[in-house]
Design a protein around this motif. Structure first.
Motif, PDB file in Angstrom:
ATOM      1  N   ASN A 188       5.779   6.194  10.888  1.00 41.90           N
ATOM      2  CA  ASN A 188       4.810   7.287  10.992  1.00 41.90           C
ATOM      3  C   ASN A 188       3.508   6.981  10.262  1.00 41.90           C
ATOM      4  OD1 ASN A 188       7.761   8.520  10.843  1.00 41.90           O
ATOM      5  ND2 ASN A 188       6.541   9.840  12.181  1.00 41.90           N
ATOM      6  N   HIS A 189       3.154   5.714  10.195  1.00 46.92           N
ATOM      7  CA  HIS A 189       1.997   5.309   9.391  1.00 46.92           C
ATOM      8  C   HIS A 189       1.196   4.196  10.055  1.00 46.92           C
ATOM      9  CE1 HIS A 189       0.574   4.477   4.956  1.00 46.92           C
ATOM     10  NE2 HIS A 189      -0.385   4.257   5.846  1.00 46.92           N
ATOM     11  N   GLY A 190       1.823   3.029  10.312  1.00 43.63           N
ATOM     12  CA  GLY A 190       1.090   1.960  10.947  1.00 43.63           C
ATOM     13  C   GLY A 190       1.536   0.585  10.488  1.00 43.63           C
ATOM     14  N   PRO A 191       0.892  -0.479  10.998  1.00 44.12           N
ATOM     15  CA  PRO A 191       1.303  -1.843  10.717  1.00 44.12           C
ATOM     16  C   PRO A 191       0.646  -2.421   9.467  1.00 44.12           C
ATOM     17  CG  PRO A 191      -0.437  -1.854  12.354  1.00 44.12           C
ATOM     18  CD  PRO A 191      -0.154  -0.407  12.034  1.00 44.12           C
ATOM     19  N   ALA A 192       1.346  -3.377   8.852  1.00 39.19           N
ATOM     20  CA  ALA A 192       0.794  -4.188   7.772  1.00 39.19           C
ATOM     21  C   ALA A 192       1.165  -5.634   8.056  1.00 39.19           C
ATOM     22  CB  ALA A 192       1.325  -3.745   6.418  1.00 39.19           C
ATOM     23  N   VAL A 193       0.176  -6.514   8.026  1.00 33.87           N
ATOM     24  CA  VAL A 193       0.358  -7.902   8.440  1.00 33.87           C
ATOM     25  C   VAL A 193      -0.195  -8.820   7.366  1.00 33.87           C
ATOM     26  CG1 VAL A 193      -0.184  -9.612  10.206  1.00 33.87           C
ATOM     27  CG2 VAL A 193       0.120  -7.225  10.859  1.00 33.87           C
ATOM     28  N   SER A 194       0.552  -9.865   7.033  1.00 31.39           N
ATOM     29  CA  SER A 194       0.089 -10.866   6.075  1.00 31.39           C
ATOM     30  C   SER A 194      -0.036 -12.219   6.762  1.00 31.39           C
ATOM     31  CB  SER A 194       1.072 -10.975   4.903  1.00 31.39           C
ATOM     32  OG  SER A 194       2.325 -11.479   5.341  1.00 31.39           O
ATOM     33  N   ALA A 195      -0.891 -13.075   6.198  1.00 31.11           N
ATOM     34  CA  ALA A 195      -1.057 -14.427   6.738  1.00 31.11           C
ATOM     35  C   ALA A 195      -1.718 -15.306   5.672  1.00 31.11           C
ATOM     36  CB  ALA A 195      -1.899 -14.406   8.012  1.00 31.11           C
ATOM     37  N   GLY A 196      -1.859 -16.569   5.992  1.00 33.31           N
ATOM     38  CA  GLY A 196      -2.405 -17.519   5.039  1.00 33.31           C
ATOM     39  C   GLY A 196      -3.882 -17.384   4.784  1.00 33.31           C
ATOM     40  N   ASP A 197      -4.595 -16.779   5.718  1.00 29.97           N
ATOM     41  CA  ASP A 197      -6.032 -16.568   5.541  1.00 29.97           C
ATOM     42  C   ASP A 197      -6.444 -15.319   6.305  1.00 29.97           C
ATOM     43  OD1 ASP A 197      -7.130 -17.389   8.351  1.00 29.97           O
ATOM     44  OD2 ASP A 197      -5.870 -19.076   7.760  1.00 29.97           O
ATOM     45  N   LEU A 198      -7.662 -14.882   6.060  1.00 25.72           N
ATOM     46  CA  LEU A 198      -8.109 -13.603   6.611  1.00 25.72           C
ATOM     47  C   LEU A 198      -8.173 -13.614   8.129  1.00 25.72           C
ATOM     48  CD1 LEU A 198      -9.166 -10.743   6.236  1.00 25.72           C
ATOM     49  CD2 LEU A 198     -11.455 -11.704   5.869  1.00 25.72           C
ATOM     50  N   LEU A 243      10.738  -2.285  10.918  1.00 22.73           N
ATOM     51  CA  LEU A 243      10.263  -0.923  10.708  1.00 22.73           C
ATOM     52  C   LEU A 243      10.818  -0.416   9.384  1.00 22.73           C
ATOM     53  CD1 LEU A 243       8.860   1.690  11.807  1.00 22.73           C
ATOM     54  CD2 LEU A 243      11.089   2.276  12.808  1.00 22.73           C
ATOM     55  N   LEU A 244       9.941  -0.052   8.463  1.00 25.83           N
ATOM     56  CA  LEU A 244      10.356   0.445   7.157  1.00 25.83           C
ATOM     57  C   LEU A 244      10.346   1.976   7.141  1.00 25.83           C
ATOM     58  CD1 LEU A 244       8.426  -2.000   4.794  1.00 25.83           C
ATOM     59  CD2 LEU A 244      10.791  -2.155   5.626  1.00 25.83           C
ATOM     60  N   PRO A 245      11.233   2.594   6.382  1.00 28.68           N
ATOM     61  CA  PRO A 245      11.288   4.064   6.337  1.00 28.68           C
ATOM     62  C   PRO A 245       9.993   4.672   5.819  1.00 28.68           C
ATOM     63  CG  PRO A 245      13.272   3.099   5.382  1.00 28.68           C
ATOM     64  CD  PRO A 245      12.303   1.975   5.593  1.00 28.68           C
ATOM     65  N   TYR A 246       9.766   5.921   6.169  1.00 24.82           N
ATOM     66  CA  TYR A 246       8.550   6.619   5.752  1.00 24.82           C
ATOM     67  C   TYR A 246       8.560   6.923   4.255  1.00 24.82           C
ATOM     68  CZ  TYR A 246       5.091  10.207   4.980  1.00 24.82           C
ATOM     69  OH  TYR A 246       4.034  10.921   4.483  1.00 24.82           O
ATOM     70  N   VAL A 247       7.418   6.642   3.626  1.00 25.05           N
ATOM     71  CA  VAL A 247       7.076   7.189   2.309  1.00 25.05           C
ATOM     72  C   VAL A 247       5.605   7.577   2.395  1.00 25.05           C
ATOM     73  CG1 VAL A 247       8.784   5.875   0.993  1.00 25.05           C
ATOM     74  CG2 VAL A 247       6.495   4.911   1.351  1.00 25.05           C
ATOM     75  N   ARG A 248       5.164   8.459   1.529  1.00 24.31           N
ATOM     76  CA  ARG A 248       3.776   8.912   1.609  1.00 24.31           C
ATOM     77  C   ARG A 248       2.819   7.747   1.329  1.00 24.31           C
ATOM     78  NH1 ARG A 248       1.629   8.648  -3.220  1.00 24.31           N
ATOM     79  NH2 ARG A 248       2.852   9.078  -5.090  1.00 24.31           N
ATOM     80  N   PRO A 249       1.611   7.785   1.898  1.00 25.43           N
ATOM     81  CA  PRO A 249       0.612   6.765   1.604  1.00 25.43           C
ATOM     82  C   PRO A 249       0.360   6.665   0.098  1.00 25.43           C
ATOM     83  CG  PRO A 249      -0.085   8.068   3.480  1.00 25.43           C
ATOM     84  CD  PRO A 249       1.145   8.741   2.930  1.00 25.43           C
ATOM     85  N   GLY A 250       0.324   5.449  -0.395  1.00 18.84           N
ATOM     86  CA  GLY A 250       0.075   5.218  -1.807  1.00 18.84           C
ATOM     87  C   GLY A 250       1.305   5.274  -2.686  1.00 18.84           C
ATOM     88  N   ASP A 251       2.471   5.566  -2.109  1.00 19.27           N
ATOM     89  CA  ASP A 251       3.702   5.625  -2.887  1.00 19.27           C
ATOM     90  C   ASP A 251       4.111   4.196  -3.268  1.00 19.27           C
ATOM     91  OD1 ASP A 251       6.434   5.787  -3.727  1.00 19.27           O
ATOM     92  OD2 ASP A 251       6.650   7.654  -2.605  1.00 19.27           O
ATOM     93  N   PRO A 252       4.348   3.911  -4.546  1.00 20.31           N
ATOM     94  CA  PRO A 252       4.761   2.562  -4.951  1.00 20.31           C
ATOM     95  C   PRO A 252       6.025   2.071  -4.262  1.00 20.31           C
ATOM     96  CG  PRO A 252       4.114   3.842  -6.875  1.00 20.31           C
ATOM     97  CD  PRO A 252       4.151   4.798  -5.711  1.00 20.31           C
ATOM     98  N   ARG A 253       6.853   3.002  -3.756  1.00 25.60           N
ATOM     99  CA  ARG A 253       8.073   2.588  -3.052  1.00 25.60           C
ATOM    100  C   ARG A 253       7.761   1.753  -1.822  1.00 25.60           C
ATOM    101  NH1 ARG A 253      11.276   7.902  -1.875  1.00 25.60           N
ATOM    102  NH2 ARG A 253       9.132   8.665  -1.614  1.00 25.60           N
ATOM    103  N   MET A 254       6.554   1.903  -1.267  1.00 31.19           N
ATOM    104  CA  MET A 254       6.159   1.088  -0.124  1.00 31.19           C
ATOM    105  C   MET A 254       6.187  -0.387  -0.509  1.00 31.19           C
ATOM    106  SD  MET A 254       2.684   1.455   2.091  1.00 31.19           S
ATOM    107  CE  MET A 254       2.886   3.234   2.128  1.00 31.19           C
ATOM    108  N   GLY A 255       5.627  -0.687  -1.673  1.00 30.23           N
ATOM    109  CA  GLY A 255       5.668  -2.054  -2.160  1.00 30.23           C
ATOM    110  C   GLY A 255       7.073  -2.518  -2.458  1.00 30.23           C
ATOM    111  N   GLU A 256       7.901  -1.635  -2.994  1.00 28.30           N
ATOM    112  CA  GLU A 256       9.281  -1.985  -3.327  1.00 28.30           C
ATOM    113  C   GLU A 256      10.058  -2.358  -2.063  1.00 28.30           C
ATOM    114  OE1 GLU A 256      10.762   1.407  -5.387  1.00 28.30           O
ATOM    115  OE2 GLU A 256       9.364   1.190  -7.070  1.00 28.30           O
ATOM    116  N   MET A 257       9.815  -1.634  -0.961  1.00 31.72           N
ATOM    117  CA  MET A 257      10.519  -1.935   0.284  1.00 31.72           C
ATOM    118  C   MET A 257      10.108  -3.297   0.829  1.00 31.72           C
ATOM    119  SD  MET A 257      10.896   1.688   2.343  1.00 31.72           S
ATOM    120  CE  MET A 257       9.130   2.054   2.389  1.00 31.72           C
ATOM    121  N   ILE A 258       8.830  -3.626   0.709  1.00 22.57           N
ATOM    122  CA  ILE A 258       8.372  -4.939   1.172  1.00 22.57           C
ATOM    123  C   ILE A 258       8.927  -6.037   0.271  1.00 22.57           C
ATOM    124  CG2 ILE A 258       6.331  -6.398   1.494  1.00 22.57           C
ATOM    125  CD1 ILE A 258       4.843  -3.821   2.358  1.00 22.57           C
ATOM    126  N   ARG A 259       8.961  -5.808  -1.020  1.00 21.65           N
ATOM    127  CA  ARG A 259       9.543  -6.796  -1.932  1.00 21.65           C
ATOM    128  C   ARG A 259      11.018  -7.037  -1.619  1.00 21.65           C
ATOM    129  NH1 ARG A 259       6.182  -7.883  -6.236  1.00 21.65           N
ATOM    130  NH2 ARG A 259       4.470  -6.382  -6.496  1.00 21.65           N
TER     131      ARG A 259
END
Length: 212
Positions: free
Chosen positions: A158-168, A129-145
């Motif tokens: 307070n936003h929702g899930p993000a999932v990655s995988a090898g194919d769609l 679970l990552l801390p809240y930042v507003r939608p579209g905030d570049p910090r979202m990417g920084e936290m995942i990195r």
């Protein structure tokens, strides 16, 4: 896979998610890696009514090179591609139960989706679970990195899930598995619950190469 096929597949899977209530209105976004860049759903688009020709395209540097304006959440997508080698798709939804867990004060930030079933271990792995930042905030990417590729899936507070995988297809199925497990967590709240133990989890990791 050709870019044309990738556009058609993205449109088809997006509509399937929308039709079954995993995404509502213009919420959610999906991306797919192609040979020379990334395809991503346009900003403020509805997953149920995408035009394959208008799906946004970015080159390998993140520059917008075609289609409509890309989703404002592009930062989180790029972070997965850059930190998890072999990533072929990213699915970000506002699905009901996973989003509910992301709003609960007692959700474990280190293990937001407990190992209730073998399939959530096999298809999703450990979810942070990552801390809240507003939608579209570049910090979202920084936290995942900052996770250095250690998690295939995250919950955005307070936003929702993000999932990655090898194919769609795999990314979509993992996002669905995450949502269904979140539903189980919600249904079982305040009831004695049996989780898979560490030995059972490690067996799944060993046999199926699961990501937990």
């Amino acid at each position: 896979m050709t870019e044309s096929r990738a556009r058609e597949d993205l449109t088809r899977f997006a509509k399937s998610l929308f039709d079954r209530g995993y995404s509502v209105g213009s919420s959610g976004n999906i991306s797919v890696a192609v040979e020379d860049g990334i395809l991503i759903t346009p900003t403020n688009s509805c997953l149920g009514f995408l035009d394959p020709a208008r799906i946004a395209k970015l080159d390998r540097t993140g520059r917008h090179v075609g289609g409509d304006k890309p989703s404002k959440e592009i930062f989180l997508h790029q972070a997965f591609y850059d930190t998890r080698p072999g990533t072929g798709a990213v699915v970000h939804l506002h699905s009901t139960y996973a989003t509910a867990l992301s709003c609960l004060a007692d959700t474990d930030p280190e293990d937001a989706i407990p190992p209730l079933t073998p399939y959530v271990v096999m298809r999703v792995g450990r979810v942070k679970l990552l801390p809240y930042v507003r939608p579209g905030d570049p910090r979202m990417g920084e936290m995942i990195r900052a996770l250095n590729g250690s998690h295939a899936a995250v919950l955005l507070a307070n936003h929702g899930p993000a999932v990655s995988a090898g194919d769609l297809a795999t990314a979509v199925f993992a996002a669905e598995e995450l949502e269904e497990t979140a539903k189980l967590v919600t249904l079982l709240r305040d009831r004695p619950t049996r989780h898979l133990d560490e030995a059972q989890v490690q067996e799944l990791v060993r046999v199926f190469g699961a990501g937990r």
